[in-house]
Design a protein around this motif. Structure first.
Motif, PDB file in Angstrom:
ATOM      1  N   GLU A   1       0.832  -1.205   0.000  1.00 58.78           N
ATOM      2  CA  GLU A   1       0.000   0.000   0.000  1.00 58.78           C
ATOM      3  C   GLU A   1       0.867   1.255   0.000  1.00 58.78           C
ATOM      4  OE1 GLU A   1      -2.736  -0.416   3.268  1.00 58.78           O
ATOM      5  OE2 GLU A   1      -3.847  -2.014   2.253  1.00 58.78           O
ATOM      6  N   LYS A   2       1.979   1.232   0.735  1.00 60.94           N
ATOM      7  CA  LYS A   2       2.907   2.372   0.731  1.00 60.94           C
ATOM      8  C   LYS A   2       3.491   2.562  -0.671  1.00 60.94           C
ATOM      9  CE  LYS A   2       4.354   2.057   5.542  1.00 60.94           C
ATOM     10  NZ  LYS A   2       5.452   1.690   6.439  1.00 60.94           N
ATOM     11  N   LEU A   3       3.795   1.461  -1.330  1.00 57.52           N
ATOM     12  CA  LEU A   3       4.337   1.497  -2.681  1.00 57.52           C
ATOM     13  C   LEU A   3       3.317   2.074  -3.652  1.00 57.52           C
ATOM     14  CD1 LEU A   3       7.035   0.416  -3.905  1.00 57.52           C
ATOM     15  CD2 LEU A   3       5.746  -1.562  -4.630  1.00 57.52           C
ATOM     16  N   GLU A   4       2.053   1.726  -3.461  1.00 54.28           N
ATOM     17  CA  GLU A   4       0.978   2.203  -4.336  1.00 54.28           C
ATOM     18  C   GLU A   4       0.739   3.695  -4.180  1.00 54.28           C
ATOM     19  OE1 GLU A   4      -2.315  -0.239  -3.262  1.00 54.28           O
ATOM     20  OE2 GLU A   4      -1.392  -2.044  -4.061  1.00 54.28           O
ATOM     21  N   GLU A   5       0.976   4.231  -2.982  1.00 50.05           N
ATOM     22  CA  GLU A   5       0.740   5.653  -2.737  1.00 50.05           C
ATOM     23  C   GLU A   5       1.752   6.518  -3.479  1.00 50.05           C
ATOM     24  OE1 GLU A   5       0.790   6.075   1.503  1.00 50.05           O
ATOM     25  OE2 GLU A   5      -1.025   4.878   1.750  1.00 50.05           O
ATOM     26  N   GLY A   6       2.963   6.045  -3.645  1.00 49.21           N
ATOM     27  CA  GLY A   6       4.002   6.792  -4.366  1.00 49.21           C
ATOM     28  C   GLY A   6       4.065   6.316  -5.806  1.00 49.21           C
ATOM     29  N   ASP A   7       5.201   6.523  -6.425  1.00 52.72           N
ATOM     30  CA  ASP A   7       5.411   6.030  -7.776  1.00 52.72           C
ATOM     31  C   ASP A   7       6.012   4.635  -7.694  1.00 52.72           C
ATOM     32  OD1 ASP A   7       4.523   8.298  -9.127  1.00 52.72           O
ATOM     33  OD2 ASP A   7       6.449   9.300  -8.871  1.00 52.72           O
ATOM     34  N   PRO A   8       5.567   3.713  -8.564  1.00 52.56           N
ATOM     35  CA  PRO A   8       6.138   2.361  -8.524  1.00 52.56           C
ATOM     36  C   PRO A   8       7.605   2.395  -8.951  1.00 52.56           C
ATOM     37  CG  PRO A   8       4.627   2.587 -10.372  1.00 52.56           C
ATOM     38  CD  PRO A   8       4.538   3.847  -9.578  1.00 52.56           C
ATOM     39  N   PRO A   9       8.418   1.521  -8.383  1.00 53.48           N
ATOM     40  CA  PRO A   9       9.841   1.482  -8.739  1.00 53.48           C
ATOM     41  C   PRO A   9      10.039   1.154 -10.215  1.00 53.48           C
ATOM     42  CG  PRO A   9       9.395   0.089  -6.838  1.00 53.48           C
ATOM     43  CD  PRO A   9       8.082   0.529  -7.381  1.00 53.48           C
ATOM     44  N   GLU A  10      11.070   1.745 -10.798  1.00 58.96           N
ATOM     45  CA  GLU A  10      11.377   1.459 -12.201  1.00 58.96           C
ATOM     46  C   GLU A  10      12.276   0.239 -12.337  1.00 58.96           C
ATOM     47  OE1 GLU A  10      12.684   4.791 -14.462  1.00 58.96           O
ATOM     48  OE2 GLU A  10      11.108   6.085 -13.673  1.00 58.96           O
ATOM     49  N   ASN A  11      13.106  -0.026 -11.330  1.00 54.96           N
ATOM     50  CA  ASN A  11      14.038  -1.149 -11.382  1.00 54.96           C
ATOM     51  C   ASN A  11      13.487  -2.337 -10.608  1.00 54.96           C
ATOM     52  OD1 ASN A  11      15.994   0.355 -12.814  1.00 54.96           O
ATOM     53  ND2 ASN A  11      16.644   1.306 -10.908  1.00 54.96           N
ATOM     54  N   LEU A  12      13.655  -3.510 -11.165  1.00 55.89           N
ATOM     55  CA  LEU A  12      13.147  -4.733 -10.552  1.00 55.89           C
ATOM     56  C   LEU A  12      13.707  -4.937  -9.150  1.00 55.89           C
ATOM     57  CD1 LEU A  12      11.397  -7.228 -11.013  1.00 55.89           C
ATOM     58  CD2 LEU A  12      13.388  -8.364 -11.968  1.00 55.89           C
ATOM     59  N   GLU A  13      14.975  -4.597  -8.944  1.00 58.31           N
ATOM     60  CA  GLU A  13      15.580  -4.818  -7.629  1.00 58.31           C
ATOM     61  C   GLU A  13      15.030  -3.874  -6.559  1.00 58.31           C
ATOM     62  OE1 GLU A  13      18.221  -2.513 -10.365  1.00 58.31           O
ATOM     63  OE2 GLU A  13      17.650  -4.603 -10.420  1.00 58.31           O
ATOM     64  N   ASP A  14      14.299  -2.839  -6.969  1.00 60.23           N
ATOM     65  CA  ASP A  14      13.709  -1.907  -6.012  1.00 60.23           C
ATOM     66  C   ASP A  14      12.328  -2.345  -5.524  1.00 60.23           C
ATOM     67  OD1 ASP A  14      15.962  -0.329  -6.251  1.00 60.23           O
ATOM     68  OD2 ASP A  14      15.077   0.934  -7.806  1.00 60.23           O
ATOM     69  N   TRP A  15      11.765  -3.375  -6.126  1.00 63.99           N
ATOM     70  CA  TRP A  15      10.460  -3.891  -5.687  1.00 63.99           C
ATOM     71  C   TRP A  15      10.681  -4.726  -4.424  1.00 63.99           C
ATOM     72  CZ3 TRP A  15       5.539  -3.106  -7.630  1.00 63.99           C
ATOM     73  CH2 TRP A  15       5.473  -2.316  -8.778  1.00 63.99           C
ATOM     74  N   PRO A  16       9.638  -4.955  -3.634  1.00 62.87           N
ATOM     75  CA  PRO A  16       9.793  -5.728  -2.393  1.00 62.87           C
ATOM     76  C   PRO A  16      10.356  -7.118  -2.654  1.00 62.87           C
ATOM     77  CG  PRO A  16       7.627  -4.696  -2.465  1.00 62.87           C
ATOM     78  CD  PRO A  16       8.265  -4.485  -3.812  1.00 62.87           C
ATOM     79  N   SER A  17      11.157  -7.592  -1.711  1.00 60.82           N
ATOM     80  CA  SER A  17      11.735  -8.922  -1.853  1.00 60.82           C
ATOM     81  C   SER A  17      11.237  -9.870  -0.768  1.00 60.82           C
ATOM     82  CB  SER A  17      13.265  -8.848  -1.813  1.00 60.82           C
ATOM     83  OG  SER A  17      13.680  -8.269  -0.587  1.00 60.82           O
ATOM     84  N   GLY A  18      10.553  -9.348   0.246  1.00 61.60           N
ATOM     85  CA  GLY A  18      10.039 -10.200   1.314  1.00 61.60           C
ATOM     86  C   GLY A  18       8.661 -10.748   0.949  1.00 61.60           C
ATOM     87  N   ASP A  19       7.818 -10.921   1.947  1.00 56.30           N
ATOM     88  CA  ASP A  19       6.477 -11.452   1.718  1.00 56.30           C
ATOM     89  C   ASP A  19       5.647 -10.539   0.822  1.00 56.30           C
ATOM     90  OD1 ASP A  19       6.911 -13.722   3.213  1.00 56.30           O
ATOM     91  OD2 ASP A  19       6.113 -12.864   5.066  1.00 56.30           O
ATOM     92  N   ALA A  20       5.969  -9.257   0.768  1.00 51.98           N
ATOM     93  CA  ALA A  20       5.203  -8.310  -0.053  1.00 51.98           C
ATOM     94  C   ALA A  20       5.314  -8.635  -1.539  1.00 51.98           C
ATOM     95  CB  ALA A  20       5.656  -6.884   0.216  1.00 51.98           C
ATOM     96  N   LYS A  21       6.370  -9.328  -1.949  1.00 46.50           N
ATOM     97  CA  LYS A  21       6.504  -9.648  -3.375  1.00 46.50           C
ATOM     98  C   LYS A  21       5.400 -10.602  -3.847  1.00 46.50           C
ATOM     99  CE  LYS A  21       9.856 -13.412  -3.003  1.00 46.50           C
ATOM    100  NZ  LYS A  21      11.226 -13.812  -3.309  1.00 46.50           N
ATOM    101  N   TYR A  22       4.711 -11.220  -2.891  1.00 48.16           N
ATOM    102  CA  TYR A  22       3.624 -12.128  -3.258  1.00 48.16           C
ATOM    103  C   TYR A  22       2.269 -11.422  -3.279  1.00 48.16           C
ATOM    104  CZ  TYR A  22       7.270 -15.521  -2.381  1.00 48.16           C
ATOM    105  OH  TYR A  22       8.450 -16.215  -2.419  1.00 48.16           O
ATOM    106  N   GLU A  23       2.255 -10.143  -2.904  1.00 44.30           N
ATOM    107  CA  GLU A  23       1.022  -9.359  -2.940  1.00 44.30           C
ATOM    108  C   GLU A  23       0.904  -8.697  -4.314  1.00 44.30           C
ATOM    109  OE1 GLU A  23      -1.404  -9.031  -0.590  1.00 44.30           O
ATOM    110  OE2 GLU A  23      -0.326 -10.522   0.591  1.00 44.30           O
ATOM    111  N   THR A  24      -0.301  -8.544  -4.789  1.00 43.16           N
ATOM    112  CA  THR A  24      -0.540  -7.945  -6.092  1.00 43.16           C
ATOM    113  C   THR A  24      -0.575  -6.431  -5.990  1.00 43.16           C
ATOM    114  OG1 THR A  24      -1.849  -9.874  -6.711  1.00 43.16           O
ATOM    115  CG2 THR A  24      -2.130  -7.899  -8.048  1.00 43.16           C
ATOM    116  N   PHE A  25       0.149  -5.749  -6.878  1.00 44.74           N
ATOM    117  CA  PHE A  25       0.111  -4.296  -6.926  1.00 44.74           C
ATOM    118  C   PHE A  25      -1.314  -3.889  -7.260  1.00 44.74           C
ATOM    119  CE2 PHE A  25       0.659  -0.119  -8.836  1.00 44.74           C
ATOM    120  CZ  PHE A  25       1.567   0.481  -7.982  1.00 44.74           C
ATOM    121  N   GLY A  26      -1.926  -3.080  -6.424  1.00 49.27           N
ATOM    122  CA  GLY A  26      -3.322  -2.696  -6.622  1.00 49.27           C
ATOM    123  C   GLY A  26      -4.278  -3.605  -5.879  1.00 49.27           C
TER     124      GLY A  26
END
Length: 104
Positions: free
Chosen positions: A14-39
């Motif tokens: 949700e914090k990620l959704e409030e701002g701009d999504p990361p442009e680089n793959l390595e900047d996306w979450p790597s923990g349990d959040a990576k299994y959550e759907t953006f949006g």
């Protein structure tokens, strides 16, 4: 314990959704959040009404010949709709050849 971890992962997305999504793959979450759907999961909003809109227009289509259309209309500069190659992926010019994928 599982519910608490899932809530933490949802809050991170949700914090990620409030701002701009990361442009680089390595900047996306790597923990349990990576299994959550953006949006979030399918819900009451459409792509254009939710945070997914920040990922780009939903009508973009990339065709095998390299052309790009938006809502069925060809674009003048297809390169504007192409991202950087994913390191090690099939479009990465620095990746090694994979067996069975030689160009002829």
């Amino acid at each position: 314990m599982f519910d608490e971890e899932r809530d933490d992962a949802r809050q991170e997305m949700e914090k990620l959704e409030e701002g701009d999504p990361p442009e680089n793959l390595e900047d996306w979450p790597s923990g349990d959040a990576k299994y959550e759907t953006f949006g979030g999961p399918k819900g009451p909003h459409t792509y254009q009404e939710g945070p997914e809109e920040k990922l780009g227009p939903s009508g973009v289509r990339h065709h095998e010949d390299g052309s790009v259309t938006v809502d069925g209309d060809p674009v003048d500069n297809p390169d504007e709709y192409k991202g950087e190659p994913i390191p090690g992926g099939p479009t990465d010019p620095n990746s090694q050849e994979v067996a069975g994928e030689k160009e002829e």
